[in-house]
Design a protein around this motif. Structure first.
Motif, mmCIF file in Angstrom:
data_model
loop_
_atom_site.group_PDB
_atom_site.id
_atom_site.type_symbol
_atom_site.label_atom_id
_atom_site.label_comp_id
_atom_site.label_asym_id
_atom_site.label_seq_id
_atom_site.Cartn_x
_atom_site.Cartn_y
_atom_site.Cartn_z
ATOM 1 N N GLU A 6 0.540 -1.036 0.144
ATOM 2 C CA GLU A 6 -0.032 -0.099 0.109
ATOM 3 C C GLU A 6 0.773 1.273 -0.211
ATOM 4 O O GLU A 6 0.475 2.259 -0.649
ATOM 5 C CB GLU A 6 -0.948 0.146 1.282
ATOM 6 C CG GLU A 6 -1.907 1.164 1.186
ATOM 7 C CD GLU A 6 -2.786 1.277 2.557
ATOM 8 O OE1 GLU A 6 -2.834 0.126 3.160
ATOM 9 O OE2 GLU A 6 -3.244 2.431 2.901
ATOM 10 N N PHE B 88 2.243 1.842 -3.321
ATOM 11 C CA PHE B 88 1.121 2.368 -4.379
ATOM 12 C C PHE B 88 0.834 3.877 -4.067
ATOM 13 O O PHE B 88 0.701 4.361 -5.059
ATOM 14 C CB PHE B 88 -0.253 1.301 -3.886
ATOM 15 C CG PHE B 88 -1.199 1.767 -4.806
ATOM 16 C CD1 PHE B 88 -2.583 1.803 -4.390
ATOM 17 C CD2 PHE B 88 -1.126 2.045 -5.830
ATOM 18 C CE1 PHE B 88 -3.611 1.538 -5.166
ATOM 19 C CE2 PHE B 88 -2.290 2.420 -6.895
ATOM 20 C CZ PHE B 88 -3.250 2.344 -6.294
ATOM 21 N N SER C 198 1.775 6.654 -6.820
ATOM 22 C CA SER C 198 0.679 7.374 -7.493
ATOM 23 C C SER C 198 0.935 8.771 -6.808
ATOM 24 O O SER C 198 -0.175 9.960 -7.433
ATOM 25 C CB SER C 198 -0.708 6.993 -6.876
ATOM 26 O OG SER C 198 -0.787 5.621 -7.003
ATOM 27 N N TYR D 141 2.603 -7.574 -6.684
ATOM 28 C CA TYR D 141 2.167 -6.092 -6.545
ATOM 29 C C TYR D 141 1.125 -5.674 -7.375
ATOM 30 O O TYR D 141 0.331 -5.161 -6.974
ATOM 31 C CB TYR D 141 3.376 -5.318 -6.707
ATOM 32 C CG TYR D 141 3.027 -3.833 -6.512
ATOM 33 C CD1 TYR D 141 3.279 -3.095 -7.834
ATOM 34 C CD2 TYR D 141 2.620 -3.122 -5.469
ATOM 35 C CE1 TYR D 141 2.716 -1.647 -7.889
ATOM 36 C CE2 TYR D 141 2.444 -1.889 -5.708
ATOM 37 C CZ TYR D 141 2.358 -1.004 -6.891
ATOM 38 O OH TYR D 141 1.854 0.322 -6.764
ATOM 39 N N GLU D 142 1.239 -6.166 -8.518
ATOM 40 C CA GLU D 142 0.218 -5.690 -9.494
ATOM 41 C C GLU D 142 -1.123 -6.295 -9.227
ATOM 42 O O GLU D 142 -2.113 -5.658 -9.323
ATOM 43 C CB GLU D 142 0.661 -6.008 -11.083
ATOM 44 C CG GLU D 142 1.731 -5.437 -11.657
ATOM 45 C CD GLU D 142 1.310 -3.847 -11.949
ATOM 46 O OE1 GLU D 142 0.394 -3.698 -12.250
ATOM 47 O OE2 GLU D 142 2.344 -3.154 -11.393
ATOM 48 N N ARG E 2 -2.500 -4.095 -6.456
ATOM 49 C CA ARG E 2 -2.842 -2.858 -6.997
ATOM 50 C C ARG E 2 -4.343 -2.908 -7.710
ATOM 51 O O ARG E 2 -5.019 -1.981 -7.314
ATOM 52 C CB ARG E 2 -1.786 -2.124 -7.824
ATOM 53 C CG ARG E 2 -1.995 -0.845 -8.379
ATOM 54 C CD ARG E 2 -1.017 -0.603 -9.364
ATOM 55 N NE ARG E 2 -1.448 0.780 -10.020
ATOM 56 C CZ ARG E 2 -1.906 0.497 -11.229
ATOM 57 N NH1 ARG E 2 -2.283 -0.449 -11.951
ATOM 58 N NH2 ARG E 2 -2.292 1.786 -11.899
#
Lengths: 382, 428
Positions: A136, A139, A143, A306-307, A310
């Motif tokens: 998180e 992420f 972003s 991770y993808e 996400r």
């Protein structure tokens, strides 16, 4: 004139044939990548999980043996009484190590006491939460607007220690691995393998591999080697795959065996050498983890685990948002993960219209039916 | 490249430990390189220059191949860009090269907007990378990176200074792409003129604040050669695809009555073609790609993402911002969806109406047939009644006649007996 890299590790144009051929020179790209990566340095996060207490299965000894350094200098070991209601506290140790100019920032994530308390249901949850938290944080950072100083704390590999004292996997082992196999690369390790004879080791490995398959646990898969690799490499590769789980022994001490100084454990009946392939799989594990597959472990974490996190995160966020927006409106619940459209006022009217039309149709159908019945009965009357 | 490749931060909190032996992670760069080789590389180069200045020829010479080229006309109404992609291989390294050329640059009467198509192209590549990054299910590791890594700006060999078009264009591009200015067709400039020309160009660039690409000096192994090269900018180039026999070798060169100009020359300091290839490809290709990703792309992303409503105010605010952003994107999607839904609804309603009309027709038909059948029924019934009546009449008349006959027969037999009796009594 042959193109040359100024630092050329392996100059790609070294061969003697085609001396006159003119080259463009982009085969130096790998050298450029190499140079830049050395300059930037590397990082790796390794999680070690044991199901039987901190000082039980030789986890810290193994980590020290793997990286030939003492990471746990100042730790305290708890006694049994303190461990009854101990909460699982996840701790991180980060060290900078360097070898031949290559810098590695190594982070070891400890899960001490996991499985050591009396009631262990869902004790892996904090581990799963930890992994998710790292995802998180990444992420969010990724972003954000300013991405210059992102720290990557994502867990690249989890060494799961299986106890050699049982018959194979225990329920706790299965639950733990299943809770995490889609978040992190799991490499199962058979700990303290010096309590097992070679045949016992072999049997246990087969049993554990079967159980892993049976329970649908997805451990880290080594990438298949290309078909054009040489036979030696392919042989090594299949041997590696058949060594799972790695039966390991760790040692912090150096003993003298056959005139050499080796890392090992001294028993009355002999000396166990850590780096002897006949004694245990330590060398295989080290080679796999550090020398050959470290980059791949990172890549799989980045590109798959991770993808997945996400994508899941985004979809659940949008569902939350949509639910809030449409709390007072009629929505059609769809089974897919796509955002549910909110019907606006104009659409409501058409819906009403359609419903009315449905009613009319139904009435007309009934009428038709009645007429048909009438005809039937009248025919029969005559 | 991933985001964590952008910069690895130096951690102050980690302790430094010494190793008691050879662990083996010094193979990490090799592991990384192996993966890169396996994936293959890609490089995108943009050439801006007037028509006929030698962009395609230079690309051919630089990459030692024959790209499909054709001469463009001078009469293009506006500037266009033409991109071509090639797959090259050398040793075990595969390179996907995209060469983008401007077409019609500098030919129009009004060149005020000549830079715009170029800027749009570069932005478009950034945009598509950004879109991929923002997708839910994305695959960045095997995304074909089309962002422009290097921009060769071809300066006309006037020998005096830059043109205003050059300044305007480069000013618009310097924050979006790595600009490497080159002096084209440098075989028209003499040695002394070249030196003065270069100085003039560089001073004009500096005084107008144009930031061209500087070869990186941070790595000791290449710092020296890069520093020297930075001093030679802009490179004077001569491209040639024809081969001329010099000595006993065939070299790429241009043959004049007064001598031969070699396209590739090591000894000749003026014509720095070989340096361009060395600089561009052998030493700094990776740095060009990295600069594009970490500087130019990040700048583009920051501007665009800010427009979408991101705020960089801290972890607590992030989820909300993310929500907003995704909401904004979803709104577009929803509007589109809504439109399609409305269309579908209209179609549906129409079909319903048609079906209704059909049903009504069918009903009417059924009704009329029913009436018809009823009438037929009635007619038949009436006919049957008639027959019945006739039959009854027949029956009754028959009965009457039968009765009458019977009576007659009875009376006849009674009379006949009486006569017989009289006859018999008369003889005595």
């Amino acid at each position: 004139a042959r193109p040359r890299s100024p630092w050329g590790l392996s100059d790609p144009y070294d061969n003697n044939e085609d001396q006159d051929k003119e080259y463009v020179g982009f085969a130096t790209l790998p050298n450029q990548v190499h140079r830049k990566s050395v300059k930037k340095g590397f990082d790796f996060t390794l999680m070690v999980a044991v199901s039987e207490g901190e000082s039980g299965l030789g986890k810290s000894t193994l980590v020290n043996s793997l990286f030939l350094t003492d990471l746990y200098k100042d730790r305290k070991l708890l006694n049994a009484e303190e461990r009854i209601t101990q909460t699982v506290e996840i701790t991180k140790h980060t060290v900078d190590i360097e070898e031949k100019g290559v810098k590695l920032k190594l982070t070891i994530v400890d899960t001490p006491g996991f499985g050591d308390a009396v009631n262990n249901t869902e004790c892996w949850k904090s581990v799963a939460d930890y992994i998710d938290q790292q995802f998180e944080q990444y992420f969010r950072d990724e972003s954000g607007l300013n991405r210059k100083n992102i720290q990557d704390n994502r867990v690249h590999c989890c060494l799961y220690f299986i106890s050699p004292f049982g018959h194979g996997l225990r329920p706790l082992d299965v639950e733990f691995m299943k809770a995490l196999h889609e978040k992190v690369n799991i490499v199962p390790v058979l700990a303290k393998a010096d309590t097992l004879t070679p045949s016992e080791v072999k049997k246990k490995k087969i049993k554990i591999r079967e159980e892993i398959e049976q329970y649908g646990i997805k451990i880290y898969q080594f990438p298949d080697c290309d078909s054009d690799e040489d036979e030696d490499f392919k042989q090594q590769d299949s041997e590696l795959k058949e060594s799972i789980p790695f039966a390991v022994i760790g040692s912090n001490t150096v003993v003298e065996a056959k005139g050499k100084r080796v890392r090992g454990r001294l028993y009355p009946w002999g000396i166990v050498e850590v780096e002897n392939s006949a004694h245990c799989d330590f060398v295989k594990l080290r080679n796999m983890l550090i020398r050959t597959h470290m980059q791949d472990l990172k890549d799989v974490t980045r590109e798959t685990h991770y993808e997945n996190y996400r994508a899941h995160c985004i979809q659940s966020m949008t569902r939350m948002v949509v639910k809030e927006r449409n709390r007072n409106k009629l929505t059609r619940e769809s089974g897919t993960d796509f955002p549910i459209p909110a019907l606006s006022g104009a659409a409501d009217d058409t819906e009403k219209l359609i419903r009315e039309k449905d009613e009319e149709l139904r009435r007309m159908q009934e009428m038709l039916q009645r007429i048909q019945d009438q005809m039937h009965t009248q025919k029969e009357a005559y | 490249m991933s985001v964590s490749d952008v910069a690895r931060q130096t951690d102050n909190g980690a302790r430094h430990l010494s190793l008691a032996g050879h662990v083996g992670f010094d193979s990490l760069p090799d592991q990384l390189v192996n993966k890169s080789i396996f994936q293959g590389f890609c490089f995108n180069i943009l050439c801006i220059g007037e028509t006929g200045i030698g962009k395609s020829t230079l690309m051919d010479t630089l990459f030692n191949t024959n790209f499909e080229n054709f001469e463009s006309s001078h009469f293009e109404p506006q500037v266009k860009l033409r991109a071509q992609t090639y797959d090259l291989q050398e040793s075990n390294v595969r390179l996907r090269l995209t060469v983008v050329n401007t077409v019609g640059f500098g030919d129009q009467m009004n060149k005020e907007d000549s830079y715009q198509p170029v800027v749009d192209y570069i932005d478009k590549q950034f945009e598509s990378y950004l879109q991929e990054e923002l997708k839910i299910k994305r695959s960045l590791h095997n995304y074909h990176d089309s962002r422009v890594h290097a921009c060769l700006y071809f300066i006309s060999p006037s020998g005096h200074s830059l043109k205003s078009l050059d300044l305007v264009t480069m000013k618009k591009l310097d924050s979006k792409v790595n600009i490497i200015p080159v002096i084209a067709k440098a075989d028209t400039i003499s040695k002394s003129e070249l030196h003065k020309f270069k100085i003039k160009i560089m001073s004009e660039l500096v005084s107008n604040g144009v930031q061209i690409y500087q070869f990186p000096l941070d790595d000791e192994t290449v710092a020296k050669v890069n520093t020297t090269m930075n001093g030679h900018l802009p490179f004077a180039v001569v491209g040639s695809t024809e081969e001329v026999c010099i000595g006993n070798k065939m070299v790429k060169a241009r043959q004049y009555p007064w001598g031969v100009v070699q396209g590739v020359s090591v000894e000749n300091e003026n014509h720095c073609f070989v340096k361009l290839r060395e600089m561009l490809i052998c030493v700094n290709m990776e740095d060009l790609r990295e600069q594009t990703h970490t500087r130019h792309y990040e700048l583009y992303r920051r501007c665009n993402v800010e427009e979408m409503g991101f705020k960089d105010t801290g972890p607590e605010c992030k989820p909300v911002s993310l929500q907003q952003t995704y909401e904004a994107k979803r709104q577009e999607f929803l509007v589109e969806l809504q439109k399609r839904e409305d269309e579908m609804r209209q179609m549906f309603v129409q079909r319903v109406k048609e079906k209704e009309a059909d049903c009504k027709d069918a009903e009417r038909e059924l009704q009329s047939r029913f009436e018809q059948l009823k009438r037929l029924h009635a007619d038949e019934k009436a006919a049957l009644e008639e027959k019945k009546k006739l039959l009854e009449e027949d029956q009754s008349s028959f009965k009457r006649r039968a009765a009458a006959q019977l009576l007659q027969a009875q009376s006849l037999t009674a009379n006949g007996k009486k006569d017989k009796d009289r006859k018999n009594s008369g003889f005595m």
